[in-house]
Design a protein around this motif. Structure first.
Motif, short mmCIF file in Angstrom:
data_model
loop_
_atom_site.label_atom_id
_atom_site.label_comp_id
_atom_site.label_asym_id
_atom_site.label_seq_id
_atom_site.Cartn_x
_atom_site.Cartn_y
_atom_site.Cartn_z
N ALA A 25 0.84 -1.21 0.00
CA ALA A 25 0.00 0.00 0.00
C ALA A 25 0.87 1.25 0.00
N ARG A 26 1.88 1.27 0.85
CA ARG A 26 2.77 2.43 0.92
C ARG A 26 3.55 2.62 -0.39
N GLY B 257 4.92 1.09 -6.68
CA GLY B 257 4.31 -0.23 -6.80
C GLY B 257 3.04 -0.11 -7.62
N SER B 258 2.70 -1.18 -8.27
CA SER B 258 1.51 -1.16 -9.12
C SER B 258 0.26 -1.51 -8.33
N MET B 259 -0.88 -1.15 -8.91
CA MET B 259 -2.15 -1.51 -8.30
C MET B 259 -2.29 -3.02 -8.30
N ALA B 260 -1.83 -3.69 -9.34
CA ALA B 260 -1.91 -5.15 -9.41
C ALA B 260 -1.09 -5.80 -8.29
N THR C 245 -6.91 -0.70 -1.08
CA THR C 245 -7.28 0.70 -1.32
C THR C 245 -6.65 1.22 -2.61
N ALA C 246 -5.55 0.62 -3.03
CA ALA C 246 -4.95 1.00 -4.31
C ALA C 246 -5.89 0.69 -5.47
#
Length: 152
Positions: A59-60, A67-70, A104-105
């Protein structure tokens, strides 16, 4: 796993109203903060299981654009599997808080679920109903303060 009814507090509505005004990245950071506060509830039961911690880190990383949403979604699913494996209500709730923080991403609404599971973890870690209510109130007060800090 033991069973205990969770009773939330009235401030939950204030938190939800405030969260509706926040950006998705701010909510992801807030959710990660909420989950991190209760991570010890999980790690005390399953210190070798890093899935919830990795979800918070995912998440961070998404908030920072690293970092990707996936990747965050995959970490969220792993944390939810850890919650299933936890064997203790407080540990399970803490892992679910981490899972929702990472999720949450994908969808901003998961942030509120992360906060609720964090409050549940604190409540379930209490010895009795009176302590449970007090811990829930304290956690929700902290959550609102933290959300307002992030708004600035």
């Amino acid at each position: 796993m033991e069973s205990r009814k969770f009773v939330d507090v009235k401030i939950k509505r204030t938190i939800a109203d405030q969260a509706e005004q926040m950006s998705q990245r701010t909510l992801a950071l807030w959710a990660a903060d909420c989950a991190e506060r209760v991570l010890a509830c999980f790690e005390a039961e399953r210190p070798e299981d890093l899935r919830p911690r990795l979800a918070i880190e995912a998440a961070r990383a998404w908030v920072r654009g690293e970092g990707s949403m996936a990747a965050a979604r995959a970490a969220a699913l792993a944390a939810h599997h850890a919650a299933h494996d936890a064997g203790h209500a407080a540990a399970s709730a803490a892992a679910r808080a981490a899972g929702h923080a990472a999720a949450t991403a994908h969808v901003a609404g998961h942030a509120a679920h992360s906060a609720t599971y964090a409050a549940k973890a604190m409540a379930y870690a209490a010895n009795d109903a009176t302590a449970s209510k007090a811990r829930t109130e304290q956690e929700r007060q902290w959550q609102l303060r933290r959300l307002l800090e992030l708004e600035m």
